[in-house]
Design an enzyme around this catalytic site. Structure first.
Site, PDB file in Angstrom:
ATOM      1  N   GLU A 287       0.886  -1.092  -0.028  1.00 35.22           N
ATOM      2  CA  GLU A 287       0.176  -0.138   0.006  1.00 35.22           C
ATOM      3  C   GLU A 287       0.917   1.264  -0.039  1.00 35.22           C
ATOM      4  OE1 GLU A 287      -3.458  -0.254  -0.523  1.00 35.22           O
ATOM      5  OE2 GLU A 287      -2.528  -2.311  -0.789  1.00 35.22           O
ATOM      6  N   CYS A 321      -1.657   9.121   3.824  1.00 34.80           N
ATOM      7  CA  CYS A 321      -1.797   8.803   2.438  1.00 34.80           C
ATOM      8  C   CYS A 321      -3.022   9.448   1.833  1.00 34.80           C
ATOM      9  CB  CYS A 321      -1.692   7.441   2.340  1.00 34.80           C
ATOM     10  SG  CYS A 321      -2.672   6.597   3.521  1.00 34.80           S
TER      11      CYS A 321
HETATM   12  P1  NAP Z   1       8.862   4.630   3.442  1.00 31.63           P
HETATM   13  O1  NAP Z   1      10.004   5.467   3.707  1.00 31.63           O
HETATM   14  O2  NAP Z   1       8.693   4.091   2.236  1.00 31.63           O
HETATM   15  O3  NAP Z   1       8.971   3.581   4.756  1.00 31.63           O
HETATM   16  C1  NAP Z   1       8.004   2.593   4.920  1.00 31.63           C
HETATM   17  C2  NAP Z   1       8.618   1.629   5.536  1.00 31.63           C
HETATM   18  O4  NAP Z   1       9.587   0.774   4.693  1.00 31.63           O
HETATM   19  C3  NAP Z   1       9.457   1.946   6.966  1.00 31.63           C
HETATM   20  O5  NAP Z   1       9.358   0.713   7.882  1.00 31.63           O
HETATM   21  C4  NAP Z   1      10.823   1.948   6.128  1.00 31.63           C
HETATM   22  O6  NAP Z   1      11.944   1.528   7.285  1.00 31.63           O
HETATM   23  C5  NAP Z   1      11.026   0.717   5.278  1.00 31.63           C
HETATM   24  N1  NAP Z   1      11.926   0.325   4.270  1.00 31.63           N
HETATM   25  C6  NAP Z   1      12.651   1.668   3.846  1.00 31.63           C
HETATM   26  N2  NAP Z   1      13.355   1.065   2.857  1.00 31.63           N
HETATM   27  C7  NAP Z   1      13.299  -0.314   2.740  1.00 31.63           C
HETATM   28  C8  NAP Z   1      13.826  -1.416   1.918  1.00 31.63           C
HETATM   29  N3  NAP Z   1      14.870  -1.182   0.941  1.00 31.63           N
HETATM   30  N4  NAP Z   1      13.436  -2.656   2.336  1.00 31.63           N
HETATM   31  C9  NAP Z   1      12.376  -2.855   3.022  1.00 31.63           C
HETATM   32  N5  NAP Z   1      11.854  -2.006   3.818  1.00 31.63           N
HETATM   33  C10 NAP Z   1      12.395  -0.803   3.839  1.00 31.63           C
HETATM   34  O7  NAP Z   1       7.370   5.392   3.805  1.00 31.63           O
HETATM   35  P2  NAP Z   1       7.230   6.347   5.439  1.00 31.63           P
HETATM   36  O8  NAP Z   1       7.919   7.693   5.019  1.00 31.63           O
HETATM   37  O9  NAP Z   1       7.314   5.291   6.533  1.00 31.63           O
HETATM   38  O10 NAP Z   1       5.530   6.547   4.998  1.00 31.63           O
HETATM   39  C11 NAP Z   1       4.930   7.339   4.195  1.00 31.63           C
HETATM   40  C12 NAP Z   1       4.464   6.893   3.086  1.00 31.63           C
HETATM   41  O11 NAP Z   1       3.470   5.869   3.099  1.00 31.63           O
HETATM   42  C13 NAP Z   1       3.784   7.892   2.137  1.00 31.63           C
HETATM   43  O12 NAP Z   1       4.218   7.772   0.596  1.00 31.63           O
HETATM   44  C14 NAP Z   1       2.296   7.596   2.585  1.00 31.63           C
HETATM   45  O13 NAP Z   1       1.535   7.861   1.275  1.00 31.63           O
HETATM   46  C15 NAP Z   1       2.483   6.073   2.458  1.00 31.63           C
HETATM   47  N6  NAP Z   1       1.465   5.394   3.297  1.00 31.63           N
HETATM   48  C16 NAP Z   1       0.315   4.652   2.345  1.00 31.63           C
HETATM   49  C17 NAP Z   1      -0.742   4.171   3.085  1.00 31.63           C
HETATM   50  C18 NAP Z   1      -1.561   3.215   2.303  1.00 31.63           C
HETATM   51  O14 NAP Z   1      -2.418   2.718   3.017  1.00 31.63           O
HETATM   52  N7  NAP Z   1      -1.668   3.479   1.067  1.00 31.63           N
HETATM   53  C19 NAP Z   1      -0.792   4.253   4.592  1.00 31.63           C
HETATM   54  C20 NAP Z   1      -0.027   5.403   5.150  1.00 31.63           C
HETATM   55  C21 NAP Z   1       1.182   5.769   4.495  1.00 31.63           C
HETATM   56  P3  NAP Z   1      12.796   2.653   7.562  1.00 31.63           P
HETATM   57  O15 NAP Z   1      11.735   3.614   8.370  1.00 31.63           O
HETATM   58  O16 NAP Z   1      13.824   2.176   8.676  1.00 31.63           O
HETATM   59  O17 NAP Z   1      13.456   3.598   6.459  1.00 31.63           O
END
Ligand code: NAP
Ligand code: MG
Length: 516
Positions: A287, A321
């Site tokens: 997501e 999001c």
């Molecule tokens: P993110 O930077 O993509 O990180 C999400 C998760 O992925 C974190 O736990 C992060 O760990 C981990 N991660 C990073 N690089 C990785 C890799 N190479 N392999 C595996 N895991 C990895 O997103 P965010 O900043 O936490 O959240 C914001 C984003 O989430 C926005 O784009 C928002 O729209 C989206 N979101 C979507 C929904 C939905 O339901 N569609 C809901 C909420 C949020 P680290 O923190 O250690 O980097």
């Protein structure tokens, strides 16, 4: 006592003195507990690592909320092994029995509701009502998925063939990686984790690095609920270093991810590779982001539209999001609606959110702050700034509610997810143009339409390419069980959390036919 039908948890009314007092007390308690250490949890063992993630209060980054142990590749190997060991027993526990662990965890969260909200205020920078809503949603996910598992444990109706006994039932997949974002640090983490677990799958939970303490509290609550060792392995660590190892591992059966488009696509690609010794196609639930629009036409109730736009754009500083990052307004009402939006925006108070007078708090960290400001600088060159946009005093990551008008359809500001308090206003000639602009994005998460025209509302129902469409209401605040949540296109795999379909992502159906 019998389990009642599911109902979503009520939100706290902070205008009541008793609730305000309870929250103030919880904040004092949590402030007395800052700076504690939280270990990894692997197969029921607590593991302290020398290196820590320091979780900071974004309103005051000098304040350490907690120190969380930081996993490396060896811990990932150990956690996956522990998960598979636990799987042998956990998969045999009947679904309705697994559900009870969730009911218990929900009860613990209800008892600790104000305290959990207080942690969110300090670790994530959520205002009181936003933190409260996040905790309530976590409780909802537990209550809802528990009941869904009870339902999915019932016999599946089949057409009997001859004298055979024909049956089909759901079985879990195996050990999965659960990788949530920081922006709903309890709700999304709890929903993703509990769905996989109640379906019979042990997990390796890697919380997002800005909010690992909320993850540690969840792990403690599941432990207190009596979850067997190895079913929940808690493994904070840097996504960019342990993430690939976890996702690419031959022992990872599925990946449940919520986060950015960039990381989601990376995970999807990596998970498609087959590691030596791997025996399955990994299932990926991803997501991702949004560029959500609210359309206002000339028949709309403009006060309601202005309320909806401002609440959706600036609630939790736009870090949802589902946040409205584009308001698409038809020419005929533009001049009347804009002052209403600006006037409501000017009333938003901003500051440290342990103070309930502040509606808006900080953005989550320095990286987010810099990224959002780079978009604001771009906007100042290419659009017309009509609110906010300036740096603020103090050490916290505060960014005022920012509005750009004359944003060109197709431009960077209008297309890319900013994930902060920045609203782009797009002025269009008419309804048809509004629909076109709204759909002209690779994302497809949420959207709203404010209109009184029945024909147009029906057209929006059919043609707006979003997973969650709202009509004459804001585009944030999905409720578990009422608004199945998930997006189309680059917003993800449309997993529809909080829906009757969600647990099926963590199950497979086995069919058995016996002739006697
Ligand atoms: P993110 O930077 O993509 O990180 C999400 C998760 O992925 C974190 O736990 C992060 O760990 C981990 N991660 C990073 N690089 C990785 C890799 N190479 N392999 C595996 N895991 C990895 O997103 P965010 O900043 O936490 O959240 C914001 C984003 O989430 C926005 O784009 C928002 O729209 C989206 N979101 C979507 C929904 C939905 O339901 N569609 C809901 C909420 C949020 P680290 O923190 O250690 O980097
Ligand atoms: Mg933090």
């Amino acid at each position: 006592m019998t389990i009642k039908a599911y109902q979503s948890h009520l939100l706290t009314n902070f205008s009541l003195p008793a609730h305000r007092a309870a929250m103030s007390q919880a904040l004092s308690l949590v402030k007395s507990r800052l700076g504690r250490h939280y270990p990894l949890l692997i197969g029921g063992r607590r593991v302290e690592t020398p290196e820590k993630i320091a979780s900071l209060n974004p309103a005051d980054p000098a304040q350490v909320v907690g120190y969380v142990s930081k996993a490396d590749g060896g811990h990932v190997d150990a956690a996956l092994a522990a998960g598979w060991e636990a799987f042998a027993r956990w998969k045999q526990v009947p679904g309705p029995v697994r559900a009870r662990y969730l009911y218990k965890a929900a009860a613990i969260m209800r008892r600790r509701q104000f305290e959990l909200s207080a942690w969110e205020v300090l670790e994530a920078g959520k205002s009181w009502p936003e933190a409260d809503a996040d905790v309530a949603e976590a409780i909802d996910f537990l209550e809802y998925y528990a009941r869904q598992m009870e339902r999915l444990s019932r016999p599946i109706p089949l057409t009997p063939l001859g004298d055979e006994e024909d049956e089909a039932f759901y079985v879990p997949l195996g050990v999965g990686a659960v990788i949530p974002p920081w922006n709903f640090p309890l709700a999304i983490l709890t929903g993703m984790s509990s769905a996989a677990i109640v379906a019979g799958n042990p997990i390796v939970l890697k919380p997002a690095s800005p909010t690992p303490v909320m993850g540690a509290l969840f792990a403690e609550i599941m432990e207190e609920a009596g979850l067997p060792a190895g079913v929940l392995n808690f493994l904070p660590g840097d996504g960019s270093t342990i993430g690939d190892h976890l996702v690419g591992h031959r022992l990872t059966r599925f990946v449940s991810f919520t986060g950015s488009r960039e990381v989601g696509l990376h995970i999807n690609r990596l998970a498609a590779d087959v590691a030596p010794g791997q025996r399955w196609i990994k299932r990926v639930v991803a997501e991702m982001g949004g560029k959500d629009a609210i359309i206002v036409d000339e028949t709309a109730d403009l006060d309601a539209a202005a309320d909806g736009i401002v609440a959706s754009a600036f609630g939790f500083q736009g870090q949802k999001c589902s946040a409205c990052s584009r308001a698409i307004i038809v020419d005929a009402v533009y001049g009347e609606l804009m002052p209403k939006i600006l006037e409501r925006t000017a009333r938003l108070t901003i500051g440290p959110v342990d103070n309930p007078d502040h509606v808006m708090g900080p953005v989550v960290d320095q990286r987010a702050y810099d990224k959002i400001f780079s978009y604001i600088e771009w906007g100042k060159q290419h659009a017309r700034l009509s609110a906010g946009g300036h740096a603020m005093e103090g050490a916290g990551y505060f960014i005022p509610a920012t509005i750009f008008e004359d944003v060109a359809p197709g431009s960077k500001l209008e297309q890319e997810e900013i994930f902060g308090p920045v609203l782009s206003i797009i002025r269009v000639s008419d309804w048809e143009a509004a629909l076109r602009v709204a759909n002209d994005t690779e994302y497809g998460l949420t959207g709203s339409v404010y209109s009184k025209n029945r024909g147009r509302i029906e057209q929006a129902r059919a043609e707006l390419e979003v997973g969650n469409l709202y009509i004459n209401r804001k585009c944030t605040g999905a409720v578990v069980g009422s608004h199945p949540f998930g997006g189309f296109n680059m917003s993800g795999t449309d997993s529809k959390t909080g829906s009757p379909d969600y647990l099926l992502l963590f199950l497979q159906m086995k069919s058995v036919a016996e002739q006697f």
